[in-house]
Design a protein around this motif. Structure first.
Motif, PDB file in Angstrom:
ATOM      1  N   PHE A 143     122.957  31.083  -1.535  1.00  0.00           N
ATOM      2  CA  PHE A 143     121.714  31.202  -2.313  1.00  0.00           C
ATOM      3  C   PHE A 143     121.686  32.512  -3.109  1.00  0.00           C
ATOM      4  O   PHE A 143     121.311  32.549  -4.285  1.00  0.00           O
ATOM      5  N   PHE A 144     122.101  33.545  -2.388  1.00  0.00           N
ATOM      6  CA  PHE A 144     122.105  34.845  -3.045  1.00  0.00           C
ATOM      7  C   PHE A 144     123.085  34.868  -4.216  1.00  0.00           C
ATOM      8  O   PHE A 144     122.819  35.456  -5.280  1.00  0.00           O
ATOM      9  N   SER A 145     124.230  34.198  -4.046  1.00  0.00           N
ATOM     10  CA  SER A 145     125.221  34.140  -5.134  1.00  0.00           C
ATOM     11  C   SER A 145     124.660  33.395  -6.332  1.00  0.00           C
ATOM     12  O   SER A 145     124.850  33.800  -7.500  1.00  0.00           O
ATOM     13  N   LEU A 146     123.934  32.312  -6.054  1.00  0.00           N
ATOM     14  CA  LEU A 146     123.322  31.570  -7.160  1.00  0.00           C
ATOM     15  C   LEU A 146     122.273  32.406  -7.884  1.00  0.00           C
ATOM     16  O   LEU A 146     122.164  32.384  -9.102  1.00  0.00           O
ATOM     17  N   VAL A 147     121.510  33.142  -7.056  1.00  0.00           N
ATOM     18  CA  VAL A 147     120.488  34.009  -7.678  1.00  0.00           C
ATOM     19  C   VAL A 147     121.146  35.077  -8.534  1.00  0.00           C
ATOM     20  O   VAL A 147     120.717  35.363  -9.665  1.00  0.00           O
ATOM     21  N   LEU A 148     122.183  35.679  -7.982  1.00  0.00           N
ATOM     22  CA  LEU A 148     122.878  36.721  -8.756  1.00  0.00           C
ATOM     23  C   LEU A 148     123.486  36.145 -10.028  1.00  0.00           C
ATOM     24  O   LEU A 148     123.477  36.788 -11.084  1.00  0.00           O
TER      25      LEU A 148
ATOM     26  N   LEU B 132     121.208  35.877 -17.188  1.00  0.00           N
ATOM     27  CA  LEU B 132     120.054  36.342 -17.979  1.00  0.00           C
ATOM     28  C   LEU B 132     120.341  37.687 -18.606  1.00  0.00           C
ATOM     29  O   LEU B 132     120.067  37.915 -19.795  1.00  0.00           O
ATOM     30  N   MET B 133     120.908  38.580 -17.821  1.00  0.00           N
ATOM     31  CA  MET B 133     121.210  39.926 -18.334  1.00  0.00           C
ATOM     32  C   MET B 133     122.242  39.860 -19.462  1.00  0.00           C
ATOM     33  O   MET B 133     122.112  40.518 -20.501  1.00  0.00           O
ATOM     34  N   CYS B 134     123.285  39.041 -19.219  1.00  0.00           N
ATOM     35  CA  CYS B 134     124.305  38.919 -20.273  1.00  0.00           C
ATOM     36  C   CYS B 134     123.716  38.287 -21.534  1.00  0.00           C
ATOM     37  O   CYS B 134     124.042  38.680 -22.656  1.00  0.00           O
ATOM     38  N   GLY B 135     122.834  37.308 -21.327  1.00  0.00           N
ATOM     39  CA  GLY B 135     122.188  36.691 -22.481  1.00  0.00           C
ATOM     40  C   GLY B 135     121.336  37.704 -23.236  1.00  0.00           C
ATOM     41  O   GLY B 135     121.335  37.741 -24.472  1.00  0.00           O
ATOM     42  N   LEU B 136     120.587  38.515 -22.460  1.00  0.00           N
ATOM     43  CA  LEU B 136     119.769  39.543 -23.113  1.00  0.00           C
ATOM     44  C   LEU B 136     120.648  40.561 -23.838  1.00  0.00           C
ATOM     45  O   LEU B 136     120.349  40.988 -24.964  1.00  0.00           O
TER      46      LEU B 136
ATOM     47  N   ILE C 119     120.773  35.843 -12.474  1.00  0.00           N
ATOM     48  CA  ILE C 119     120.370  37.178 -12.965  1.00  0.00           C
ATOM     49  C   ILE C 119     121.411  37.714 -13.946  1.00  0.00           C
ATOM     50  O   ILE C 119     121.072  38.223 -15.019  1.00  0.00           O
ATOM     51  N   PHE C 120     122.676  37.602 -13.588  1.00  0.00           N
ATOM     52  CA  PHE C 120     123.733  38.102 -14.474  1.00  0.00           C
ATOM     53  C   PHE C 120     123.758  37.325 -15.788  1.00  0.00           C
ATOM     54  O   PHE C 120     123.971  37.896 -16.858  1.00  0.00           O
TER      55      PHE C 120
END
Length: 628
Positions: free
Chosen positions: A10-15, A21-25, A18-19
């Motif tokens: 779950f944590f890997s999916l969340v990360l 989203l960050m890369c997209g931003l 997040i990554f």
């Protein structure tokens, strides 16, 4: 104890989310930054491109031109300036794909609009001081228009004076013929008194021959009178149309001084009716002459027959026989016109007319300083910008803009008085005239200045009662007390016009000597007397004039000609001069290659940093515009 791995997944999916989203931003920010960077690079490249203005043009004329022969050359030059920015783009990695010149405005486009703007941009920094404002420019233009109008009207009415003088000479020819007829009639009568039949008939034949001259003389007189009346009506119509261009004072004075033309034409109408009756009278007189000649032959036959048949008789009464011929002869009414020729001093009239003749045939000889050599420069019109000019492209500028343009031209171009040694020297004169030789340009420019001065001088004469009275006094001397009284006024106006022309000749001579001539004359700045005017007409030598320190110099009058001329034509001719002079060092220089403003669209390829896929590149477009 056995542990579960659900939290790790779950944590890997969340990360991962997040990554992502960050890369997209980050990619979005980088993409936006790329666009800003590309715009900055495009504008900077355009600045760098336009910094390559033509140095020689700047040095000589203080104008910014970018010399690029065509759009492709401009595009390549811009791309070259883009390369350093793209090579240093860092994480804004991109490369320029192509460039397209959307709009390129050259100096020869739109009636020279961009050359004008370049000049105005230079002039607005206050380098030139004491320039007139809009009101002053309007007043100056009004004065120049009034001077031109007065010059044209005075030229027309002065021409009518010459026509009137020729009409008087035609009248004089008729009067001379009638006087000669009277003399021949008296001579024939004298032969009758001596009983000399052959001598009488010879004189009678001479009288008939002289009478035969009357019909063509009368016809010529009538033709001149008709032409005078027709042209006078045209001038009157022109006078009516020009009312708005004249001040009230000048308008009233001009109307007062030209009213005599109408009076002269009306009074000549009465004289003409008597003149046109002469051919019919000549026909009647010829019939009487023929009867007298036939009777003289009969008398001679009677006397001859009497001598042959009656030798012992005392002979015929010759007094009675020849008296019958004389009785017929005395019935001949040789006409006498109740008018006298209106030109009693034709010599002075011819001298005044010669002033205009000297100006038309040898103005440059009159006004050029002694020992001056006129430049023999020749302009080669090949590829001149003015050859590509099309009518109606230019915007009409304000009066102050015209003033600024003429001041610029006076500062950067040479003229007759310039000391700079050039192959083609009279550049200002070329702007005004547009001929391909210095000599023609100088001659026409000097003639145009003469017209301005002539008009302004006549305005002064019309405003100076003393000078008008002097002109009328001389007119009375020329016409005398006989003849048609309005003729004196006609000749007086002609004298005023010639006087203004003579003063203008002195003004122009002073200008070409480097002196100044007053734009608006006063009694103190007037140079030429009527005596001097007659001397000018008789000798063809121009008197010296006094320098007026407050007046205007030769260059100033050239600027006036620019001020009232066609500004679009002047701009193209200025481009001709610039191109001609730059070509002496750079033969392939052409004003048509010079860019003032450009708009370029560039297309760049950039690479995604975080997203690749099948097509890791994306395209960006940028537009940049620059003007001097």
């Amino acid at each position: 104890m056995k542990r579960s791995g659900q939290i790790t997944v779950f944590f890997s999916l969340v990360l991962m989310c997040i990554f992502s989203l960050m890369c997209g931003l980050l990619e979005s920010a980088r993409t936006a930054g790329s666009r800003y960077y590309l715009k900055m690079a495009a504008d900077s490249a355009m600045d760098s491109l336009f910094s390559q203005y033509h140095k020689e043009v700047w040095d000589q004329y203080r104008l910014f031109f970018l010399e690029e022969k065509d759009e492709a050359e401009l595009e390549e030059a811009w791309k070259d300036f883009m390369e350093p920015y793209l090579e240093s783009s860092g994480w804004y990695s991109m490369e320029i794909e192509n460039a397209e010149a959307l709009q390129v405005y050259r100096m020869t486009d739109q009636g020279g609009k961009y050359l004008k703007q370049d000049i105005l941009d230079y002039m607005k920094y206050g380098i030139f001081e004491n320039l007139t404002d809009e009101t002053g420019a309007e007043n100056l233009l009004t004065q120049l228009k009034e001077a031109g109008t007065i010059k044209n009207l005075s030229g027309a009415y002065s021409g009518h004076t010459k026509e009137a003088v020729r009409l008087e000479r035609a009248f004089q020819d008729i009067s001379d013929s009638l006087r000669k007829q009277k003399e021949l009639w008296q001579a024939a009568a004298s032969e009758l008194g001596s009983y000399n039949g052959p001598g009488f008939r010879r004189k009678a034949a001479e009288l008939e021959q002289e009478m035969s001259r009357i019909p063509p003389l009368v016809k010529a007189y009538g033709k001149m009178a008709d032409q005078l009346k027709t042209k006078w009506k045209e001038s009157e119509a022109a006078m009516s149309q020009a009312q708005e261009e004249l001040s009230q004072e000048v308008r009233d004075t001009l109307r007062e001084e030209t009213a005599c033309y109408e009076s002269y034409i009306n009074e000549d109408g009465e004289r003409r009716r008597e003149i046109e009756a002469l051919p019919e009278k000549m026909t009647q007189i010829k019939e009487i002459i023929e009867r007298a000649k036939e009777r003289s032959v009969e008398v001679e036959e009677i006397i001859s027959e009497w001598d042959d048949d009656d030798e012992e008789d005392d002979g015929p009464d010759e007094d009675e026989l020849w008296g019958s011929v004389e009785e017929i002869w005395q019935k001949i009414p040789i006409p006498v016109l109740p008018y006298s020729n209106g030109v009693k001093d034709p010599e002075k009239q011819k001298i005044l007319e010669q002033v205009g003749g000297f100006v038309q045939s040898g103005l440059m000889k009159l006004v050029l300083p002694e020992g001056t050599e006129v430049s023999k420069g020749i302009l080669d019109f090949t590829d001149f910008p003015s050859a590509s000019r099309q009518e109606g492209q230019a915007e009409i500028g304000g009066l102050v803009e015209r003033i600024l343009f003429q001041e610029y031209c006076g500062s950067f171009l040479t003229d007759f008085l310039s000391e700079e040694d050039k192959e083609v020297k009279y550049e200002l004169e070329y702007l005004i005239v547009g001929k391909n030789t210095d000599e023609e340009n100088l001659k026409k420019a000097v003639g145009d200045i003469l017209m301005i001065r002539e008009g302004m001088n006549l305005i002064h004469i019309l405003s100076d009662r003393q000078k008008r009275d002097e002109a009328k006094a001389l007119a009375n001397v020329i016409t005398g007390s006989a003849g048609l009284l309005p003729l004196a006024g006609v000749v007086a106006f002609f004298i005023m016009s010639v006087w203004a022309l003579g003063e203008a000749v002195i003004d122009v001579k002073m200008l070409l000597e480097g002196k100044k001539a007053a734009f608006v004359k006063t009694k103190e700045t007037w140079n030429l007397s009527l005596t001097g005017l007659l001397e000018l007409g008789s000798t063809g030598s121009c008197p010296e004039g006094g320098d007026d320190e407050k007046g205007m110099d030769y260059e100033g009058y050239l600027k006036l000609l620019l001020f009232i001329g066609n500004e679009e034509i002047h701009r193209y001719r200025l481009m001709d001069v610039i191109q001609m002079n730059i070509c002496r060092k750079q033969q392939d220089f052409r004003m048509a290659h010079c860019v003032y403003q450009a708009e370029i669209k560039g297309t760049a390829n950039a690479r995604h940093m975080f997203f690749g896929g099948r097509d890791p590149y994306y395209r960006m477009e940028v537009r940049t515009e620059k003007a001097y």
